[in-house]
Write a protein that holds these residues in place. Structure first.
Motif, mmCIF file in Angstrom:
data_model
loop_
_atom_site.group_PDB
_atom_site.id
_atom_site.type_symbol
_atom_site.label_atom_id
_atom_site.label_comp_id
_atom_site.label_asym_id
_atom_site.label_seq_id
_atom_site.Cartn_x
_atom_site.Cartn_y
_atom_site.Cartn_z
ATOM 1 N N ASN A 15 0.817 -1.211 0.000
ATOM 2 C CA ASN A 15 0.000 0.000 0.000
ATOM 3 C C ASN A 15 0.851 1.261 0.000
ATOM 4 O OD1 ASN A 15 -2.223 -1.540 -0.024
ATOM 5 N ND2 ASN A 15 -2.983 -0.970 2.000
ATOM 6 N N ILE A 16 1.947 1.192 0.766
ATOM 7 C CA ILE A 16 2.804 2.387 0.843
ATOM 8 C C ILE A 16 3.463 2.635 -0.504
ATOM 9 C CG2 ILE A 16 4.918 3.288 1.881
ATOM 10 C CD1 ILE A 16 3.992 1.986 4.481
ATOM 11 N N ARG A 17 3.899 1.540 -1.155
ATOM 12 C CA ARG A 17 4.520 1.704 -2.472
ATOM 13 C C ARG A 17 3.511 2.250 -3.477
ATOM 14 N NH1 ARG A 17 6.458 -3.533 -4.357
ATOM 15 N NH2 ARG A 17 5.354 -4.480 -2.613
ATOM 16 N N LEU A 18 2.266 1.780 -3.370
ATOM 17 C CA LEU A 18 1.246 2.270 -4.310
ATOM 18 C C LEU A 18 0.935 3.746 -4.039
ATOM 19 C CD1 LEU A 18 -1.127 -0.794 -4.573
ATOM 20 C CD2 LEU A 18 0.382 0.137 -6.314
ATOM 21 N N PHE A 19 0.935 4.143 -2.751
ATOM 22 C CA PHE A 19 0.734 5.565 -2.452
ATOM 23 C C PHE A 19 1.843 6.402 -3.053
ATOM 24 C CE2 PHE A 19 -2.413 4.645 0.991
ATOM 25 C CZ PHE A 19 -3.402 5.498 0.506
ATOM 26 N N GLY A 20 3.042 5.824 -3.044
ATOM 27 C CA GLY A 20 4.152 6.504 -3.688
ATOM 28 C C GLY A 20 3.846 6.795 -5.153
ATOM 29 N N TRP A 21 3.249 5.820 -5.817
ATOM 30 C CA TRP A 21 2.883 6.025 -7.225
ATOM 31 C C TRP A 21 1.754 7.037 -7.351
ATOM 32 C CZ3 TRP A 21 5.735 5.311 -11.155
ATOM 33 C CH2 TRP A 21 6.698 4.298 -11.156
ATOM 34 N N VAL A 22 0.830 7.031 -6.390
ATOM 35 C CA VAL A 22 -0.248 8.025 -6.425
ATOM 36 C C VAL A 22 0.355 9.423 -6.375
ATOM 37 C CG1 VAL A 22 -2.216 8.971 -5.168
ATOM 38 C CG2 VAL A 22 -1.976 6.494 -5.412
ATOM 39 N N LEU A 23 1.281 9.625 -5.437
ATOM 40 C CA LEU A 23 1.914 10.942 -5.308
ATOM 41 C C LEU A 23 2.716 11.286 -6.558
ATOM 42 C CD1 LEU A 23 3.120 10.833 -1.599
ATOM 43 C CD2 LEU A 23 1.131 12.011 -2.560
ATOM 44 N N THR A 24 3.241 10.263 -7.229
ATOM 45 C CA THR A 24 4.026 10.522 -8.438
ATOM 46 C C THR A 24 3.135 10.902 -9.612
ATOM 47 O OG1 THR A 24 5.550 8.847 -7.663
ATOM 48 C CG2 THR A 24 5.782 9.530 -9.948
ATOM 49 N N LEU A 25 2.009 10.188 -9.741
ATOM 50 C CA LEU A 25 1.219 10.299 -10.973
ATOM 51 C C LEU A 25 0.056 11.293 -10.877
ATOM 52 C CD1 LEU A 25 1.026 6.495 -11.878
ATOM 53 C CD2 LEU A 25 2.483 8.235 -12.913
ATOM 54 N N MET A 26 -0.331 11.681 -9.634
ATOM 55 C CA MET A 26 -1.570 12.483 -9.522
ATOM 56 C C MET A 26 -1.370 13.904 -10.049
ATOM 57 S SD MET A 26 -1.599 13.119 -5.468
ATOM 58 C CE MET A 26 -1.331 14.772 -4.880
ATOM 59 N N ILE A 74 5.246 14.238 -11.166
ATOM 60 C CA ILE A 74 5.463 14.434 -12.603
ATOM 61 C C ILE A 74 4.734 15.667 -13.112
ATOM 62 C CG2 ILE A 74 5.057 13.454 -14.882
ATOM 63 C CD1 ILE A 74 5.493 10.689 -13.651
ATOM 64 N N GLU A 75 3.408 15.635 -12.922
ATOM 65 C CA GLU A 75 2.620 16.746 -13.468
ATOM 66 C C GLU A 75 3.032 18.059 -12.811
ATOM 67 O OE1 GLU A 75 -0.806 19.462 -13.961
ATOM 68 O OE2 GLU A 75 -0.010 18.692 -12.084
ATOM 69 N N GLY A 76 3.291 18.029 -11.494
ATOM 70 C CA GLY A 76 3.686 19.236 -10.774
ATOM 71 C C GLY A 76 4.969 19.839 -11.326
ATOM 72 N N HIS A 77 5.966 19.000 -11.559
ATOM 73 C CA HIS A 77 7.227 19.500 -12.091
ATOM 74 C C HIS A 77 7.066 20.040 -13.497
ATOM 75 C CE1 HIS A 77 9.395 17.461 -8.772
ATOM 76 N NE2 HIS A 77 10.233 18.450 -8.979
ATOM 77 N N LEU A 78 6.317 19.270 -14.325
ATOM 78 C CA LEU A 78 6.120 19.732 -15.709
ATOM 79 C C LEU A 78 5.448 21.097 -15.727
ATOM 80 C CD1 LEU A 78 5.100 16.506 -17.649
ATOM 81 C CD2 LEU A 78 7.120 17.921 -17.997
ATOM 82 N N GLY A 110 5.316 24.715 -17.858
ATOM 83 C CA GLY A 110 3.959 25.248 -17.887
ATOM 84 C C GLY A 110 2.962 24.355 -18.581
ATOM 85 N N TRP A 111 3.297 23.029 -18.571
ATOM 86 C CA TRP A 111 2.407 22.099 -19.287
ATOM 87 C C TRP A 111 1.585 21.354 -18.257
ATOM 88 C CZ3 TRP A 111 3.739 16.691 -21.338
ATOM 89 C CH2 TRP A 111 2.682 16.224 -22.161
ATOM 90 N N SER A 112 0.275 21.515 -18.308
ATOM 91 C CA SER A 112 -0.585 20.908 -17.285
ATOM 92 C C SER A 112 -1.503 19.874 -17.902
ATOM 93 C CB SER A 112 -1.433 22.003 -16.633
ATOM 94 O OG SER A 112 -2.347 21.420 -15.723
ATOM 95 N N PHE A 113 -1.719 18.766 -17.170
ATOM 96 C CA PHE A 113 -2.684 17.751 -17.640
ATOM 97 C C PHE A 113 -3.336 17.112 -16.434
ATOM 98 C CE2 PHE A 113 1.503 15.944 -17.409
ATOM 99 C CZ PHE A 113 1.320 14.747 -16.746
ATOM 100 N N GLU A 114 -4.208 16.193 -16.692
ATOM 101 C CA GLU A 114 -5.073 15.684 -15.635
ATOM 102 C C GLU A 114 -4.450 14.581 -14.780
ATOM 103 O OE1 GLU A 114 -7.943 16.377 -14.020
ATOM 104 O OE2 GLU A 114 -7.591 18.251 -15.114
#
Lengths: 361, 284
Positions: free
Chosen positions: B114-125, B130-134, B139-143
């Motif tokens: 579960n903790i590893r999956l939360f890590g992916w949630v924080l990475t992909l959300m 990812i999206e935050g850095h981009l 200035g490229w935003s997506f869902e």
């Protein structure tokens, strides 16, 4: 016209890191011959055959198959084939499927494949009901034949053997050696066999190549290797042998330790010469030495004491210690065996036509 | 001698047999009995009916079942394709490096799933790694990449990676080098060696790896909940809901039994086809 070489090795070198397994090897293999490469373990014969088959590439040098260079051609594109030491049969396939494997790879039809597989079962004296057997239902000797049939199904220009008989028991090995020789005659294909067993080499081969430390020591027809070895190594490798250290004398004759040499046996007109002051080894095989009765004579005479006798079945071997402390082996056929006792003083003799001079290089 | 051996064998098997009966067979029996009770009862003192099984089709639970089986199948196929080259290299090419990879993969198991999956949630959300850095840099935003079926499959692939990799390594290392070389020597191309030698001879490893990932994947819950955000409802989720919010134990039991039958028969079929002794390195 001598047969054309089918395979030619030029200056082959193989290195593994800092270790050189093969030192500048040259070899010509004639079309249709049975050549055996013999050597002790670690002499490089397995390395060599892997280059010949195409599992490995040489570090330097060229391999010619007739007029095509093949040293960089991978195994699956070469028209040659090998019977592995482990046989490398496919355990998940039936006997028939194993034999048909190269034909399947070539895209032949199922009916044609089966026809050929049954022909090969016949050729190797296996009943047709083996076709549907599983590999693990077959004995060691049967597996040998199946591996051979699979290799023949490939219809190779040259068939290589990597000690395939070494895991079998003695009797079966003797039987298969003869079968292999017969098969060679019937198929007329070029066979190249590697082994560490001299006996295997003697039984089957037309020519023998003796390997030592990554080099060929001698390549010659079987009889010549046996009777005229080029070095002590070959002489000793090719079965029991008696060697006497000898030296050339000023008169052109020989002086030896432990052996009395009759004047007319050596020197001019004979083969048994050495330049003055150089060393050599006088070789005689155990079966060419005889026990001398009083009054009999021979070109070479050795006096000693009978130390032991060993029954070898059809032959008997004797160990004699000469008065100089040199051990000699003598062999007689069973019906000609020597009627003496261990501890008796004996006189041994042999003649010049049964000896050979090994010149030190 | 042999009789006393047998007696010792029997005695030493008693404790584990008792534990298994109590902890494994008994609950399964309870579930089996509940599955034939009328809906929404909490005791077994009722006349059996099979109404809970009928719900599977009438209320669309079969869709959840299909999603579970489908995502598990997709993950299994993807895992096979991803793991084969690596497993081949680990079994036949790498030497000391194989140990490094093994340790690296095993270490991930030390952290809870579960903790590893939360890590992916924080990475992909959206607003995540990812999206935050981009967004901040270019200035490229997506869902964000969460809340869909592919990300559920990605989660399954990620979590069950070791369960495919190690059986494959084991399976491939059972393929004798000689057999591969002999096939090449007899004219087979790399592709033919793969189909004719590698694949059949490593089949035990492939079957074990595929069964493990498929069985675990079909019963998986966390990936669809955390990464999928319930874009689809998987069967394990339905079972949990039936037992908790739904307060319908017979329904949950019936769904469990259906899942157990499907997966169980698959596992039995698969295991019966491979030589387990061989992969365990035992000789018969």
């Amino acid at each position: 016209m001598p047969p054309e070489p089918i395979l030619r090795l030029e200056n082959i070198v193989k290195r593994f890191g800092a270790f050189t397994a093969l030192h500048h090897i040259d070899l010509e293999i004639d079309e249709g011959e049975f050549l055996t490469i013999v050597g002790p373990s670690g002499c490089g014969k397995t390395t060599l055959i892997r280059l010949l088959v195409g599992i490995d590439e040489p570090t330097e040098g060229r391999i010619w198959l007739r007029d095509k260079r093949i040293e960089k051609v991978p195994a699956n594109l070469r028209p040659t084939c090998m019977v592995f030491q482990s046989l490398a049969l496919f355990p998940h396939r039936s006997v028939g499927e194993n034999i048909e494997f190269p034909l399947k790879i070539r895209g032949e039809t199922a009916s044609r494949r089966k026809e050929r597989a049954l022909e090969l079962l016949d050729l190797l004296h296996l009943p047709h009901d083996f076709y549907d057997k599983r590999i693990n239902q077959c004995s060691g000797g049967e597996r040998q034949r199946i591996a051979l049939a699979r290799a023949l199904a490939f219809d190779p220009e040259i068939l290589f053997f990597d000690e395939p008989l070494s895991a079998l028991d003695f009797r079966l090995r003797k039987k298969l050696e003869k079968e292999l020789k017969d098969l060679h005659e019937r198929t007329g294909k070029t066979f190249v066999y590697i082994t560490h067993s001299l006996e295997e080499a003697m039984v089957m081969s037309d020519r023998i190549a003796i390997m030592r430390q990554g080099r060929f020591e001698q390549i010659a027809v079987t009889d010549e290797i046996y009777a005229r070895p080029i070095s002590r190594f070959v002489a000793e490798f090719m079965g029991e042998v008696n060697l006497f250290d000898v030296e050339g004398t000023a008169s052109g004759g020989l002086r030896g330790r432990g052996v009395e040499i009759q004047a007319n046996a050596t020197g001019g007109g004979t083969e048994l010469t050495l330049p003055q002051g150089t060393q050599g080894a006088l070789m005689v095989r155990p079966e060419s030495v005889r026990f001398l009765h009083p009054g009999q004579t021979a070109d070479f005479i050795v006096r000693g004491i009978l130390r032991a006798s060993y029954a070898l079945g059809s032959r008997t071997q004797y160990k004699v210690e000469s008065s100089e402390g040199i051990e000699l082996a003598v062999e007689k056929l069973r019906q000609d065996r020597f009627m003496g006792n261990v501890g008796d003083e004996v006189v041994l003799g042999f003649d010049m036509q049964n000896t050979h001079m090994i010149r030190e290089r | 001698m042999e009789r006393s051996d047998r007696k010792i064998g029997f005695l030493s098997a008693v404790p584990i047999t008792v534990i298994l009966m109590l902890s494994f067979t008994a609950p399964l029996l309870v579930v089996l009995l509940f599955s034939v009770m009328p809906p929404k009862v909490f005791t077994l003192a009722h006349v059996p009916d099979f109404s809970s099984y009928g719900v599977l089709f009438s209320q669309g639970y079969y869709r959840s079942l299909l999603w579970s089986l489908g995502t598990a199948l997709a993950a299994t196929v993807l895992l096979f394709l991803i793991c084969w080259p690596l497993a081949f290299a680990m079994a036949k090419v790498f030497k000391g490096f194989t140990l490094f990879i093994t340790v690296a993969v095993v270490i991930t198991l030390f952290v809870s799933e579960n903790i590893r999956l939360f890590g992916w949630v924080l990475t992909l959300m959206k607003g995540g790694l990812i999206e935050g850095h981009l967004r901040a840099w270019v200035g490229w935003s997506f869902e964000g990449a969460l809340y869909n079926v592919p990300v559920i499959i990605f989660g399954l692939v990620y979590v069950y990676f070791p369960f495919m990799l190690f059986p494959l390594v084991q399976g491939i290392s059972m393929v004798p080098d000689d057999a591969r070389q002999a096939a090449a020597d007899l004219g087979a191309t790399r592709r033919q060696i793969f189909w004719e030698v590698d694949l059949p001879l490593s089949a035990p490893g492939i079957v074990i790896g595929s069964l493990l990932t498929f069985v675990l994947g079909a019963g998986a819950l966390a990936e669809s909940k955390l990464l999928g955000g319930q874009a689809v409802i998987v069967i394990a989720d339905e079972i949990e809901t039936a037992f908790t919010y739904g307060q319908n134990w017979p329904l949950g039991s019936a769904l469990s039994i259906i899942l157990i039958i499907i997966i169980g028969s698959l596992a039995v079929f698969g295991v019966s086809r491979v030589d387990l002794d061989k992969i365990m390195g035992r000789r018969r």
